[in-house]
Design a protein around this motif. Sequence first.
Motif, PDB file in Angstrom:
ATOM      1  N   GLY A  38       0.792  -1.233   0.000  1.00 35.40           N
ATOM      2  CA  GLY A  38       0.000   0.000   0.000  1.00 35.40           C
ATOM      3  C   GLY A  38       0.821   1.279   0.000  1.00 35.40           C
ATOM      4  O   GLY A  38       0.335   2.323  -0.435  1.00 35.40           O
ATOM      5  N   ARG A  43      -0.448   4.579   4.161  1.00 38.58           N
ATOM      6  CA  ARG A  43      -0.073   5.154   5.460  1.00 38.58           C
ATOM      7  C   ARG A  43      -0.762   6.497   5.692  1.00 38.58           C
ATOM      8  O   ARG A  43      -1.206   6.812   6.777  1.00 38.58           O
ATOM      9  N   ASP A  60      -7.738  -0.632   7.923  1.00 34.18           N
ATOM     10  CA  ASP A  60      -7.204  -1.720   7.087  1.00 34.18           C
ATOM     11  C   ASP A  60      -7.785  -1.651   5.675  1.00 34.18           C
ATOM     12  O   ASP A  60      -7.072  -1.855   4.685  1.00 34.18           O
ATOM     13  N   GLY A  63      -5.996   0.718   3.627  1.00 37.93           N
ATOM     14  CA  GLY A  63      -4.721   0.142   3.203  1.00 37.93           C
ATOM     15  C   GLY A  63      -4.924  -0.819   2.038  1.00 37.93           C
ATOM     16  O   GLY A  63      -4.150  -0.835   1.075  1.00 37.93           O
ATOM     17  N   ILE A  64      -5.991  -1.618   2.122  1.00 39.68           N
ATOM     18  CA  ILE A  64      -6.293  -2.598   1.062  1.00 39.68           C
ATOM     19  C   ILE A  64      -6.585  -1.872  -0.259  1.00 39.68           C
ATOM     20  O   ILE A  64      -6.038  -2.216  -1.304  1.00 39.68           O
ATOM     21  N   GLY A 106      -4.366  -6.096  -1.477  1.00 40.48           N
ATOM     22  CA  GLY A 106      -4.817  -6.727  -0.243  1.00 40.48           C
ATOM     23  C   GLY A 106      -6.090  -7.542  -0.425  1.00 40.48           C
ATOM     24  O   GLY A 106      -6.830  -7.367  -1.401  1.00 40.48           O
ATOM     25  N   PHE A 107      -6.351  -8.432   0.525  1.00 39.61           N
ATOM     26  CA  PHE A 107      -7.543  -9.288   0.491  1.00 39.61           C
ATOM     27  C   PHE A 107      -8.553  -8.904   1.577  1.00 39.61           C
ATOM     28  O   PHE A 107      -9.700  -8.613   1.278  1.00 39.61           O
ATOM     29  N   GLN A 108      -8.138  -8.967   2.844  1.00 43.10           N
ATOM     30  CA  GLN A 108      -9.094  -8.730   3.945  1.00 43.10           C
ATOM     31  C   GLN A 108      -8.400  -8.068   5.134  1.00 43.10           C
ATOM     32  O   GLN A 108      -7.187  -8.205   5.285  1.00 43.10           O
ATOM     33  N   PRO A 109      -9.168  -7.353   5.994  1.00 42.41           N
ATOM     34  CA  PRO A 109      -8.558  -6.694   7.158  1.00 42.41           C
ATOM     35  C   PRO A 109      -7.843  -7.686   8.079  1.00 42.41           C
ATOM     36  O   PRO A 109      -8.141  -8.882   8.087  1.00 42.41           O
ATOM     37  N   GLN A 111      -4.442  -8.252   8.241  1.00 43.82           N
ATOM     38  CA  GLN A 111      -3.194  -8.835   7.741  1.00 43.82           C
ATOM     39  C   GLN A 111      -2.499  -7.809   6.854  1.00 43.82           C
ATOM     40  O   GLN A 111      -3.020  -6.732   6.610  1.00 43.82           O
ATOM     41  N   THR A 113      -0.018  -7.216   3.102  1.00 39.12           N
ATOM     42  CA  THR A 113       0.090  -7.805   1.760  1.00 39.12           C
ATOM     43  C   THR A 113       1.158  -8.911   1.735  1.00 39.12           C
ATOM     44  O   THR A 113       1.202  -9.685   0.784  1.00 39.12           O
ATOM     45  N   VAL A 116      -0.894 -11.880   1.860  1.00 41.89           N
ATOM     46  CA  VAL A 116      -1.483 -12.123   0.531  1.00 41.89           C
ATOM     47  C   VAL A 116      -0.445 -12.826  -0.341  1.00 41.89           C
ATOM     48  O   VAL A 116      -0.743 -13.826  -1.010  1.00 41.89           O
ATOM     49  N   PRO A 170      -3.067  -1.406  11.652  1.00 49.92           N
ATOM     50  CA  PRO A 170      -3.145  -0.983  10.249  1.00 49.92           C
ATOM     51  C   PRO A 170      -1.944  -0.122   9.862  1.00 49.92           C
ATOM     52  O   PRO A 170      -1.601   0.815  10.579  1.00 49.92           O
ATOM     53  N   GLY A 171      -1.323  -0.455   8.756  1.00 53.63           N
ATOM     54  CA  GLY A 171      -0.181   0.310   8.250  1.00 53.63           C
ATOM     55  C   GLY A 171       1.093   0.097   9.046  1.00 53.63           C
ATOM     56  O   GLY A 171       2.134   0.631   8.708  1.00 53.63           O
ATOM     57  N   TYR A 173       2.684  -2.884   9.774  1.00 50.57           N
ATOM     58  CA  TYR A 173       3.452  -4.102   9.527  1.00 50.57           C
ATOM     59  C   TYR A 173       4.823  -3.744   8.972  1.00 50.57           C
ATOM     60  O   TYR A 173       4.937  -2.920   8.081  1.00 50.57           O
TER      61      TYR A 173
END
Length: 217
Positions: A38, A43, A60, A63-64, A106-109, A111, A113, A116, A170-171, A173
Amino acid sequence: MTLVIKLSGRVFEDEELIFKYARVIKAYSGKVGVVTGGGEIARRYISIAKRGGASYTFQDLLGIYASRLNALLFISLLEDACPIVPTNIEEFLDAWRRCRITVTGGFQPGQSTATVAALVAEAVKAPVLLNAANIDAVYSEDPKINPNAKRLPVLTYDEFERILKSSVLPGGYELMDTWSISILKRNCITTYIFDGRKPEHIEAVMRGENPGSKITC
Ligand code: U5P
């Protein structure tokens, strides 16, 4: 060989770098899965939502969507990539069957990428995952905090997990999250982490070199 590559969102902050990656992926003759992070947009949006009191779910999701925007930009530069950005693993596999190159965000809140990328590598049975990161290798400690941190060219997932102090916010990782590591570990997929500012490192890995860190199970 099937190529699965995770592009750090930071790549999308440098226009020339985006074009260079597009050229390398176009020139590769096999099937390719690309997962885009992302980066700065994620961010920035997460930070605004956080200030305004938005839930982690919405943070999240921002971010996705930011990572999907990067994926769509990358798709636009590749003639034979699937024109849609898959939103889950089933859609990814559907696109994978139809196209030579599939790009996703991204796929889902809950986690990053990196997860992914691990899910994608698992689903397409890729033996290796290439992580074009915002650091050149794995270090024994954060080299920004301790300049004497040791560069680790080869390590196991267990060692990597001990070093990694990844936040789950969120953001927040870093490099990889713990879920991604458990998925890679259960498949014994080798991960190469290298400096994302150097797209030529993809070819180096293909030649059997290790330009950063190699993580094995
Ligand atoms: N994100 C998710 N789920 C995903 C991918 C990403 O919630 O499947 C969110 C996280 O908040 C993450 C942000 O920090 O989007 C940007 O992704 P990344 O660049 O940190 O991987």
